[in-house]
Scaffold this motif. Structure first.
Motif, PDB file in Angstrom:
ATOM      1  N   UNK A 167      23.339 -24.357  36.938  1.00  0.00           N
ATOM      2  CA  UNK A 167      23.176 -24.423  38.395  1.00  0.00           C
ATOM      3  C   UNK A 167      23.942 -25.590  39.013  1.00  0.00           C
ATOM      4  N   UNK A 168      24.063 -25.558  40.297  1.00  0.00           N
ATOM      5  CA  UNK A 168      24.547 -26.730  41.007  1.00  0.00           C
ATOM      6  C   UNK A 168      23.771 -26.887  42.309  1.00  0.00           C
ATOM      7  N   UNK A 169      23.742 -28.116  42.779  1.00  0.00           N
ATOM      8  CA  UNK A 169      22.964 -28.429  43.971  1.00  0.00           C
ATOM      9  C   UNK A 169      23.651 -29.575  44.706  1.00  0.00           C
ATOM     10  N   UNK A 190      28.806 -19.227  36.096  1.00  0.00           N
ATOM     11  CA  UNK A 190      29.016 -18.981  34.667  1.00  0.00           C
ATOM     12  C   UNK A 190      30.500 -18.701  34.469  1.00  0.00           C
ATOM     13  N   UNK A 191      31.028 -19.186  33.373  1.00  0.00           N
ATOM     14  CA  UNK A 191      32.447 -18.956  33.126  1.00  0.00           C
ATOM     15  C   UNK A 191      32.701 -18.710  31.646  1.00  0.00           C
ATOM     16  N   UNK A 192      33.652 -17.859  31.388  1.00  0.00           N
ATOM     17  CA  UNK A 192      34.118 -17.597  30.030  1.00  0.00           C
ATOM     18  C   UNK A 192      35.568 -18.055  29.980  1.00  0.00           C
ATOM     19  N   UNK A 193      35.851 -18.907  29.012  1.00  0.00           N
ATOM     20  CA  UNK A 193      37.182 -19.501  28.970  1.00  0.00           C
ATOM     21  C   UNK A 193      37.817 -19.329  27.593  1.00  0.00           C
ATOM     22  N   UNK A 194      39.117 -19.281  27.609  1.00  0.00           N
ATOM     23  CA  UNK A 194      39.896 -19.383  26.371  1.00  0.00           C
ATOM     24  C   UNK A 194      40.382 -20.820  26.275  1.00  0.00           C
ATOM     25  N   UNK A 195      40.396 -21.357  25.048  1.00  0.00           N
ATOM     26  CA  UNK A 195      40.718 -22.769  24.882  1.00  0.00           C
ATOM     27  C   UNK A 195      41.924 -22.935  23.970  1.00  0.00           C
ATOM     28  N   UNK A 206      35.381 -16.934  36.149  1.00  0.00           N
ATOM     29  CA  UNK A 206      34.018 -17.385  36.439  1.00  0.00           C
ATOM     30  C   UNK A 206      33.389 -16.452  37.464  1.00  0.00           C
ATOM     31  N   UNK A 207      32.095 -16.448  37.481  1.00  0.00           N
ATOM     32  CA  UNK A 207      31.349 -15.665  38.453  1.00  0.00           C
ATOM     33  C   UNK A 207      30.052 -16.391  38.748  1.00  0.00           C
ATOM     34  N   UNK A 208      29.536 -16.169  39.937  1.00  0.00           N
ATOM     35  CA  UNK A 208      28.298 -16.831  40.305  1.00  0.00           C
ATOM     36  C   UNK A 208      27.916 -16.495  41.720  1.00  0.00           C
ATOM     37  N   UNK A 209      27.140 -17.379  42.295  1.00  0.00           N
ATOM     38  CA  UNK A 209      26.704 -17.165  43.673  1.00  0.00           C
ATOM     39  C   UNK A 209      26.454 -18.516  44.313  1.00  0.00           C
ATOM     40  N   UNK A 210      26.514 -18.545  45.622  1.00  0.00           N
ATOM     41  CA  UNK A 210      26.227 -19.784  46.336  1.00  0.00           C
ATOM     42  C   UNK A 210      25.443 -19.464  47.604  1.00  0.00           C
ATOM     43  N   UNK A 211      24.730 -20.477  48.050  1.00  0.00           N
ATOM     44  CA  UNK A 211      24.084 -20.373  49.361  1.00  0.00           C
ATOM     45  C   UNK A 211      25.091 -20.859  50.399  1.00  0.00           C
ATOM     46  N   UNK A 212      25.574 -19.946  51.201  1.00  0.00           N
ATOM     47  CA  UNK A 212      26.496 -20.332  52.257  1.00  0.00           C
ATOM     48  C   UNK A 212      25.689 -20.668  53.511  1.00  0.00           C
ATOM     49  N   UNK A 236      23.386 -15.612  50.780  1.00  0.00           N
ATOM     50  CA  UNK A 236      23.721 -15.639  49.354  1.00  0.00           C
ATOM     51  C   UNK A 236      25.023 -14.877  49.159  1.00  0.00           C
ATOM     52  N   UNK A 237      26.050 -15.623  48.766  1.00  0.00           N
ATOM     53  CA  UNK A 237      27.364 -15.006  48.585  1.00  0.00           C
ATOM     54  C   UNK A 237      27.756 -15.022  47.116  1.00  0.00           C
ATOM     55  N   UNK A 238      28.087 -13.889  46.547  1.00  0.00           N
ATOM     56  CA  UNK A 238      28.644 -13.900  45.188  1.00  0.00           C
ATOM     57  C   UNK A 238      30.060 -14.464  45.195  1.00  0.00           C
ATOM     58  N   UNK A 239      30.425 -15.082  44.072  1.00  0.00           N
ATOM     59  CA  UNK A 239      31.757 -15.679  43.922  1.00  0.00           C
ATOM     60  C   UNK A 239      32.349 -15.196  42.608  1.00  0.00           C
ATOM     61  N   UNK A 240      33.580 -14.800  42.647  1.00  0.00           N
ATOM     62  CA  UNK A 240      34.311 -14.519  41.404  1.00  0.00           C
ATOM     63  C   UNK A 240      35.673 -15.195  41.514  1.00  0.00           C
ATOM     64  N   UNK A 241      36.229 -15.535  40.380  1.00  0.00           N
ATOM     65  CA  UNK A 241      37.531 -16.176  40.457  1.00  0.00           C
ATOM     66  C   UNK A 241      38.064 -16.604  39.110  1.00  0.00           C
ATOM     67  N   UNK A 242      39.114 -17.390  39.188  1.00  0.00           N
ATOM     68  CA  UNK A 242      39.770 -17.898  37.981  1.00  0.00           C
ATOM     69  C   UNK A 242      39.580 -19.405  37.901  1.00  0.00           C
ATOM     70  N   UNK A 243      39.571 -19.916  36.673  1.00  0.00           N
ATOM     71  CA  UNK A 243      39.356 -21.351  36.481  1.00  0.00           C
ATOM     72  C   UNK A 243      40.302 -21.882  35.412  1.00  0.00           C
ATOM     73  N   UNK A 244      40.684 -23.110  35.575  1.00  0.00           N
ATOM     74  CA  UNK A 244      41.496 -23.788  34.561  1.00  0.00           C
ATOM     75  C   UNK A 244      41.090 -25.250  34.533  1.00  0.00           C
ATOM     76  N   UNK A 245      40.957 -25.803  33.349  1.00  0.00           N
ATOM     77  CA  UNK A 245      40.508 -27.188  33.251  1.00  0.00           C
ATOM     78  C   UNK A 245      41.170 -27.913  32.101  1.00  0.00           C
ATOM     79  N   UNK A 246      41.090 -29.223  32.139  1.00  0.00           N
ATOM     80  CA  UNK A 246      41.656 -30.043  31.075  1.00  0.00           C
ATOM     81  C   UNK A 246      40.691 -31.178  30.765  1.00  0.00           C
ATOM     82  N   UNK A 247      40.488 -31.405  29.485  1.00  0.00           N
ATOM     83  CA  UNK A 247      39.605 -32.491  29.051  1.00  0.00           C
ATOM     84  C   UNK A 247      40.465 -33.625  28.505  1.00  0.00           C
TER      85      UNK A 247
END
Lengths: 248, 240
Positions: A167-169, A190-195, A206-212, A236-247
């Motif tokens: 979650x996020x808040x 929630x997100x599923x990533x290839x590393x 990623x997919x999820x929802x937010x309170x707009x 309540x808005x669903x969100x879908x999209x792409x993600x990329x990150x670096x550690x």
């Protein structure tokens, strides 16, 4: 003269003693027969199996942990970017994009555990919408989100895939004509990533929802800025999209 | 609906397989073989990537093109944790029968390294007590000297024993003559109890353990094998 007597006796007696010793039979072990009968011979001298080289010479931590999860170490700092779509339509909102930047700390519970946890702050922007509902009522959706994101369900599948969810808040800002409103914000993702790159770079969906937040401004008299009221509602808005990150 | 259930089942199976991966025994890393649980390591010998000189073959690992060990073959035994704890429900814990097994290419010698999980009540037992008990059990035919159990227990006689030191820790050694199927073998085993290490199962269960280093050969070749064995055990570092 008296003092030399013991020395002379010692010097003279030494060869005789040595001769006597060499002529002696080996000492009799009176327990030998009993030990053989019991099948329990005596212990022998300590067997030293230690080359004296220790962790100081070959440090333990410099090895290549082939089975560790990457990136190595219990803590990493990461940065993630998302481009998303909020595809649904409501009275105040229409399909729109969202951009997000997420800085986080990645805690791995143990070097050989696929489980970890992420805690970070996500800042998102989306084009807000202002709608005149008539009768002096304006509604404005949020444009900026600042959210604390906790991803306790964060697990690697082998070296090349991962699942993160949580979650996020936080709060969101709706730039309404009345001067803007800061509203409560919440959501889940929630997100599923290839590393790759030893687990440092990850990309996926990623997919999820937010309170707009929807700020409502009621101004019956358009020429009187002081005669106004308002409130807020959430969608309540669903969100879908792409993600990329670096550690790092 | 059925399709959704199928997809969900596949997802759960993938999740379970990812999370329930078996823990390896150890791995060959920079400069040494490292036990996965950090109990010990064995530094390489004169050759840069070998624990033992030419003439010895590591049999519980596959080897890459360069001869370096790669995938391991784990032969595990399931022990009832309730038996080890002396209480509780029967719960199986899986322990590898052997950590490393080397076989002589031109002979019948073997050198092996093993981690033996002990009952919780043996927490205070010394290496001498544990190893002498083990040897007595072998003598009585309750145990076999072969950690992999490839051959049944034969007629064994404890011939020598004594104290030893492994990486500065007090250790104990025993030597047994074994006759199995008319074949005479001599077995020497060194045991050390790293008291600060435990075999852990989950967060709550932990068991004492005995590190065992052994070599087996015909009595005639035993002294010759002993040299390589000594060199191996001398390079053992017990995790601090």
């Amino acid at each position: 003269m008296r003092a030399l007597t013991p020395i002379a006796l010692l010097v003279c007696a030494w060869p005789l003693a040595a001769q006597a010793q060499s002529d002696e039979a080996p000492p009799v072990d009176e327990f030998e027969d009993a030990e053989v009968a019991l099948g329990s011979p005596r212990p022998v001298d300590t067997w030293t199996l230690d080359d004296g080289v220790g962790a100081d010479e070959v440090p333990w931590d410099t090895f290549d942990p082939s089975y560790d999860y990457f990136p190595r170490g219990p803590l990493q700092v990461g940065l993630e970017a998302r481009i998303s779509a909020l595809p649904t339509t409501s009275l105040a909102t229409s399909p729109r994009p969202q951009l997000e930047l997420h800085g986080f700390l990645n805690f791995r519970y143990s070097a050989r555990s696929p489980w970890q946890m992420r805690v970070g702050v996500a800042i998102a922007w989306e084009p807000h919408e202002s709608t005149n509902l008539g009768g002096g009522t304006f509604v404005t959706t949020s444009a900026l989100y600042v959210r604390l994101r906790v991803l306790p369900l964060s697990v690697d599948f082998g070296r090349n895939f991962g699942l993160r969810a949580g979650p996020d808040v936080g709060f969101q800002y709706a730039p309404s004509p009345g001067g803007g409103a800061i509203l409560f914000a919440a959501g889940g993702t929630a997100q599923i990533v290839a590393r790759t790159d030893d687990g440092r770079f990850e990309a996926g969906v990623h997919a999820g929802a937010q309170l707009t937040g929807i700020d409502r401004l009621e101004r019956p008299n358009p020429y009187d800025y002081y005669d106004q009221a308002g409130g807020a509602s959430f969608n309540v808005d669903p969100i879908v999209g792409a993600t990329a990150g670096y550690l790092f | 609906m059925q399709r959704r259930i199928t997809v969900l089942a596949i997802a759960l199976a993938a999740l379970a397989s990812g999370c329930a991966s078996r823990r390896p025994i150890g791995h060959f890393g920079d400069g040494a073989f490292y036990h996965t649980r950090g109990h010990y390591r064995i530094r390489y010998g004169s050759a840069p990537t070998r624990l033992l000189p030419d003439g010895w073959r590591l049999t519980n690992y596959d080897h890459g093109d360069d001869g370096a060990p790669t995938a391991e073959h784990v032969d595990e035994v399931e022990i009832d944790a309730s038996m080890l704890m002396g209480r509780g429900r029967a719960q199986g814990i899986r322990v590898p029968k052997i950590d490393l097994l080397y076989q002589q290419e031109d002979g019948d010698g073997e050198i092996w390294v093993r981690t033996m999980v002990l009952p919780a009540g043996w927490e205070q037992a010394s290496a001498e007590q544990v190893l002498q008990t083990w040897a007595s059990s072998v003598e009585q035919g309750h145990l076999t000297v072969d950690p992999l159990g490839r051959m049944p227990a034969g007629h064994a006689t404890l011939t020598h024993w004594g104290s030893a030191v492994v990486d500065g820790e007090a250790a104990h050694w025993v030597e047994l003559d074994v006759n199995r199927g008319g074949v005479d073998q001599r077995v020497t085993v060194v045991g050390v109890r790293p008291g600060h290490h435990h075999w852990r199962r989950g967060r709550r269960q932990r068991f004492p353990m005995l590190l065992m280093f052994g070599y087996v050969s015909s009595p005639d070749e035993h002294e010759a094998v002993r040299h390589d064995f000594e060199q191996l055990v001398r390079r053992v570092d017990i995790g601090r």
